[in-house]
Structure formats: C-alpha cells, structure tokens
Design a protein around this motif. Structure first.
Motif, PDB file in Angstrom:
ATOM      1  N   ASP B 169       0.638   0.882  -8.274  1.00  0.00           N
ATOM      2  CA  ASP B 169      -0.306   1.267  -7.225  1.00  0.00           C
ATOM      3  C   ASP B 169      -0.273   0.251  -6.109  1.00  0.00           C
ATOM      4  N   LEU B 170      -0.181   0.740  -4.890  1.00  0.00           N
ATOM      5  CA  LEU B 170      -0.086  -0.151  -3.730  1.00  0.00           C
ATOM      6  C   LEU B 170      -1.091   0.328  -2.686  1.00  0.00           C
ATOM      7  N   HIS B 171      -2.232  -0.355  -2.645  1.00  0.00           N
ATOM      8  CA  HIS B 171      -3.267  -0.008  -1.669  1.00  0.00           C
ATOM      9  C   HIS B 171      -3.162  -0.947  -0.470  1.00  0.00           C
ATOM     10  N   LEU B 172      -2.773  -0.377   0.654  1.00  0.00           N
ATOM     11  CA  LEU B 172      -2.604  -1.152   1.886  1.00  0.00           C
ATOM     12  C   LEU B 172      -3.744  -0.884   2.839  1.00  0.00           C
ATOM     13  N   VAL B 173      -4.054  -1.883   3.630  1.00  0.00           N
ATOM     14  CA  VAL B 173      -5.025  -1.742   4.708  1.00  0.00           C
ATOM     15  C   VAL B 173      -4.302  -2.091   6.008  1.00  0.00           C
ATOM     16  N   ILE B 174      -4.454  -1.232   7.004  1.00  0.00           N
ATOM     17  CA  ILE B 174      -3.847  -1.524   8.305  1.00  0.00           C
ATOM     18  C   ILE B 174      -4.946  -1.895   9.285  1.00  0.00           C
ATOM     19  N   SER B 175      -4.895  -3.122   9.767  1.00  0.00           N
ATOM     20  CA  SER B 175      -5.815  -3.576  10.805  1.00  0.00           C
ATOM     21  C   SER B 175      -5.167  -3.281  12.153  1.00  0.00           C
ATOM     22  N   PRO B 176      -5.883  -2.628  13.066  1.00  0.00           N
ATOM     23  CA  PRO B 176      -5.236  -2.164  14.299  1.00  0.00           C
ATOM     24  C   PRO B 176      -5.096  -3.263  15.348  1.00  0.00           C
ATOM     25  N   LEU B 177      -4.397  -4.323  14.978  1.00  0.00           N
ATOM     26  CA  LEU B 177      -4.103  -5.381  15.938  1.00  0.00           C
ATOM     27  C   LEU B 177      -2.620  -5.702  15.877  1.00  0.00           C
ATOM     28  N   LEU B 178      -2.151  -6.358  16.910  1.00  0.00           N
ATOM     29  CA  LEU B 178      -0.733  -6.718  17.013  1.00  0.00           C
ATOM     30  C   LEU B 178      -0.600  -8.230  16.844  1.00  0.00           C
ATOM     31  N   ILE B 179       0.331  -8.652  16.021  1.00  0.00           N
ATOM     32  CA  ILE B 179       0.533 -10.081  15.769  1.00  0.00           C
ATOM     33  C   ILE B 179       1.815 -10.588  16.446  1.00  0.00           C
ATOM     34  N   GLY B 180       2.818  -9.726  16.529  1.00  0.00           N
ATOM     35  CA  GLY B 180       3.989 -10.064  17.334  1.00  0.00           C
ATOM     36  C   GLY B 180       5.116 -10.754  16.598  1.00  0.00           C
ATOM     37  N   ALA B 181       4.786 -11.568  15.606  1.00  0.00           N
ATOM     38  CA  ALA B 181       5.816 -12.263  14.835  1.00  0.00           C
ATOM     39  C   ALA B 181       5.182 -12.738  13.542  1.00  0.00           C
ATOM     40  N   TYR B 196       7.644   6.378  -4.445  1.00  0.00           N
ATOM     41  CA  TYR B 196       6.231   6.296  -4.093  1.00  0.00           C
ATOM     42  C   TYR B 196       5.820   7.479  -3.236  1.00  0.00           C
ATOM     43  N   THR B 197       4.590   7.873  -3.405  1.00  0.00           N
ATOM     44  CA  THR B 197       4.024   8.873  -2.519  1.00  0.00           C
ATOM     45  C   THR B 197       2.633   8.420  -2.092  1.00  0.00           C
ATOM     46  N   CYS B 198       2.228   8.837  -0.909  1.00  0.00           N
ATOM     47  CA  CYS B 198       0.909   8.460  -0.402  1.00  0.00           C
ATOM     48  C   CYS B 198      -0.128   9.414  -0.982  1.00  0.00           C
ATOM     49  N   VAL B 199      -1.042   8.888  -1.767  1.00  0.00           N
ATOM     50  CA  VAL B 199      -2.038   9.745  -2.420  1.00  0.00           C
ATOM     51  C   VAL B 199      -3.397   9.693  -1.731  1.00  0.00           C
ATOM     52  N   VAL B 207     -10.488   0.069   9.982  1.00  0.00           N
ATOM     53  CA  VAL B 207      -9.123  -0.029   9.446  1.00  0.00           C
ATOM     54  C   VAL B 207      -8.675   1.290   8.830  1.00  0.00           C
ATOM     55  N   VAL B 208      -7.379   1.328   8.502  1.00  0.00           N
ATOM     56  CA  VAL B 208      -6.786   2.437   7.756  1.00  0.00           C
ATOM     57  C   VAL B 208      -6.592   1.998   6.300  1.00  0.00           C
ATOM     58  N   HIS B 209      -6.909   2.868   5.386  1.00  0.00           N
ATOM     59  CA  HIS B 209      -6.565   2.636   3.973  1.00  0.00           C
ATOM     60  C   HIS B 209      -5.465   3.612   3.583  1.00  0.00           C
ATOM     61  N   ALA B 210      -4.361   3.100   3.096  1.00  0.00           N
ATOM     62  CA  ALA B 210      -3.255   3.938   2.627  1.00  0.00           C
ATOM     63  C   ALA B 210      -2.940   3.537   1.197  1.00  0.00           C
ATOM     64  N   HIS B 211      -3.019   4.492   0.299  1.00  0.00           N
ATOM     65  CA  HIS B 211      -2.801   4.210  -1.119  1.00  0.00           C
ATOM     66  C   HIS B 211      -1.519   4.908  -1.576  1.00  0.00           C
ATOM     67  N   LEU B 212      -0.535   4.091  -1.895  1.00  0.00           N
ATOM     68  CA  LEU B 212       0.720   4.618  -2.412  1.00  0.00           C
ATOM     69  C   LEU B 212       0.722   4.478  -3.942  1.00  0.00           C
ATOM     70  N   ALA B 213       1.231   5.500  -4.598  1.00  0.00           N
ATOM     71  CA  ALA B 213       1.331   5.440  -6.058  1.00  0.00           C
ATOM     72  C   ALA B 213       2.713   5.898  -6.475  1.00  0.00           C
ATOM     73  N   ARG B 214       3.187   5.396  -7.588  1.00  0.00           N
ATOM     74  CA  ARG B 214       4.458   5.874  -8.125  1.00  0.00           C
ATOM     75  C   ARG B 214       4.290   7.315  -8.541  1.00  0.00           C
ATOM     76  N   ILE B 215       5.273   8.128  -8.243  1.00  0.00           N
ATOM     77  CA  ILE B 215       5.176   9.554  -8.545  1.00  0.00           C
ATOM     78  C   ILE B 215       5.065   9.774 -10.050  1.00  0.00           C
ATOM     79  N   ASP B 216       5.677   8.892 -10.828  1.00  0.00           N
ATOM     80  CA  ASP B 216       5.694   9.087 -12.282  1.00  0.00           C
ATOM     81  C   ASP B 216       4.541   8.385 -12.989  1.00  0.00           C
ATOM     82  N   SER B 217       3.638   7.746 -12.206  1.00  0.00           N
ATOM     83  CA  SER B 217       2.611   6.958 -12.911  1.00  0.00           C
ATOM     84  C   SER B 217       1.268   7.683 -12.897  1.00  0.00           C
TER      85      SER B 217
END
Lengths: 217, 217
Positions: B169-181, B196-199, B207-217
């Motif tokens: 399971d991979l739960h990502l959060v996207i903060s809407p800012l730019l860091i550049g490097a 992986y698929t986004c569930v 922020v954005v929450h995106a939760h990816l999970a293994r298709i077989d898990s």
C-alpha cells in the motif's frame, strides 16, 4: 491584458506528460492503456471534439470546456504537430489533428525549419515559426486580436515559456497512473518557476485538477 | 498476511519529497515555507504528535490517523533518522524525533554502519540494520508480531522497496507547491513499479490524497 494560458495539460502521478518513443502510431509514446487522456475522452467536450455523441458532464467537462473560452490563438511545439523531425520533406503531413482540427483559430507551431502556412477546414491555420518562443508569442497575441493565447504543449514547450516567465495560468491535470519513464513536465525549469501559487485544487473521480496562477496576474 | 505500507508520504506538485541540501536545521533541505508537511501540522493528529492542542479534523486528519492503525514496526532510511553520514561518530545523536519519538514501537534504520540499539521514551527503539532492505523487512515483520510494517521514508528507501516489489500500500499526499529541485519520489524505479492501481483519489482543500495498492493484495 490578454494572458498566456495552459489548460488541461495532463501528467501522470509520476510526473510524465508523455512516455518514451513517440511514433506516428503513438503520439504520446509508450504509455499504459487506458492512458493519460482517458479522462478527457470521457467528457462531453472530448466526445464532441472527436465528432461523437455522449460523454459526461460535471467537473472534468467544465475544465475541458474552460480551456477553450476566450482563446484566440494556440502555440504548440513541433512534436505536438507530428512525429517528423528535421526538414519538412513530407508536405502531405498536415498534423495529428485531422482535416478539421479542434482549434478553429491560428495555431503557431515552433520549429527550426520554415514551412508555408497550412489552412485547414474549420478555421484552423497552422503557421510555422522559426524565430523562437517570444516571436511566436508576439505573433499569436497579434493573431488573437485581444483574446488570450493558449500553449497546447508539449512539456518542452511549456518548460521554455515557464523559464521565460511568460505563462499566466497553468491548469494541470494529474491522471493517477504511473508511466515510469518519459518526458516530465517539471524538468529543466532551472529551479522553481517564479511567482506561482495554486489557486484551485480539486478532484473528480478520475483525476486531479490543479490550477496555478502567477501571483501578480 | 501482514502488509508493508507507506502512509502520508508527501510530495510536491513537481514530484519532490525533499529539497536539496539536508542539514541539521533543514531535515527536508531547501523547500518553500510553508512547506510540504504543513497540511499534517494543521491536523489534530499532527498537533498531538507535537504535544499541542487543536488542529483540524476531517479528511486530512483521517488519513493522518489511518497511517498509524495496525502498524507494529517502522522502517526508515538513515537520512530520515538524521543528517550524519558515514560512521556514527556522535553517539549522542538520537534522531530528529525528540526524546519521545511518535512511533512507540521498534523502528529499523537502514545503514551501512552498525550501531547499538537506542531505547527511547514511550516505547520507540531505534535498531540499526546493515544487512539490506530484505533483512530489515524480515526483522520488522518479526518485531511487529502479526501487525503491518510501515516504511516512513525517505524517497530513496521507498524506491528500493518499490524496485523489489515489496510494498503493498502506497498512500501519497501531493502538496500543491513547486520545489524546483531535490529528491523525487518517482525516480530510479527502473520503469513502472509493477502491478499498482489507484484505489482512492481525493482532495482536501489543502492537498491531494492518492492511494495506490497492489492489484494482487
């Protein structure tokens, strides 16, 4: 003041605007299927663009539609016009956009190789600009007659205009898929593109819409 | 089967998990202020972690809380423990997490340099593993006693486990800012992390929450 806007520019969750290996059959290179732009093809706007009925309304469609409002000219990089590189040996190639491209206004194609304009059905004229991004922008603003100018893409073209600080509005769409390799939007920007703030951040069931605007615009 | 999970791992809109130049004063390197993790510090969970009252409930807090549920051990890369590189010359350094780190269970720190375990207040014990990611994972599952194991970060550590196909399971959060490097999460993954698929894909105002999970898990 007319603005320079980017709309509905779609990247993957890992930041790619296209996969590797663009060919005639694969304008976006090696990407998963369904791909980055499935969300657009599912909207009423996207279906109409392809001459089809149906498609969804709602948030994604609203954003798709908004990308056309008040736009009088479009700029695109050469790879968004076609897969041909170098000199224009094949004058029969008139772009990936069909006999009646969905622009209906002048489209300025950035290239290092001069070519005569091509008038398409429905009001789109492809004009080839070999004088650089600022020349293309001046010509586009002139052609737009007081309306805004849109950058269609691709990533390398947007990067050039970001580096030059010329983009006023940048509406990105994030498709929640992984591509693994390809052309990133946020690359070669020489640090943080200056002076942007996120003014909208919303999700549909399919994608994220993030709208960045210049703080001073 | 217990799972290997990533939670609340935050990246910028341009894909960076940290800026360049990590130092003692800047665990995340050169990033804008307010930074990537502002959303977390604004939640009730985040405030409690810092021993403070207040903070918001709602979607962001729910995700923050969920990252702790059913977790019996944590794995982190060495840079998430501290800014020291090479041998552990300074035995007084006990990590960036204070006298009572917010783990309350065994934490396995990946390193090439052996060091004796450090028992902290509140049940956290830092254990230093120099046998590689699979050894650390086996030890962590063993210590978790049937509960799941979490990878805290950073990006390089998650990349290693992604390449090995070990994350469920991979739960990502996207903060809407730019860091550049800086350090990108999705880099050095040798192509698309497999299967992986986004569930879940949802936005809070922040922020954005995106939760990816293994298709077989």
């Amino acid at each position: 003041m007319p603005k320079l806007r980017v709309h509905n520019f779609t990247i993957s969750l890992d930041g790619y605007a296209a996969g590797l290996g663009q060919t005639l059959e694969r304008p976006f290179g090696a990407v998963p299927d369904p791909g980055l732009h499935e969300w657009m093809f599912a909207t009423r706007f996207g279906r109409e663009m392809m001459g089809e009925d149906g498609g969804g309304e709602g948030l994604d469609n609203d954003y798709a539609v908004a990308g056309d409002v008040g736009i009088g000219a479009t700029i695109m990089g050469r790879n968004m016009f076609g897969p041909i590189r170098g000199a224009w040996d094949d004058d029969d190639w008139k772009g990936w956009w069909g006999d009646e491209p969905p622009y209906h206004h002048p489209v300025f194609v950035l290239t290092h190789h001069p070519r005569a304009p091509i008038a398409m059905q429905g009001g789109t004229t492809f004009r080839f600009v070999d004088g650089g991004i600022e020349s293309a922008l001046a010509q586009a603003f002139d052609a737009a007659g007081g309306e805004d100018v849109r950058i269609g893409g691709g990533a390398a073209t947007i990067q050039q205009y970001l580096r030059a600080g010329l983009i006023d509005d940048l509406h990105l769409v994030i498709s929640p898929l992984l591509i693994g390799a390809g052309v990133r939007l946020f690359d070669h920007t020489d640090g943080v593109p200056d002076g942007y703030t996120c003014v909208e951040l919303v999700c549909s069931p399919a994608v994220v819409h993030a709208h960045l605007a210049r703080i001073d615009s």
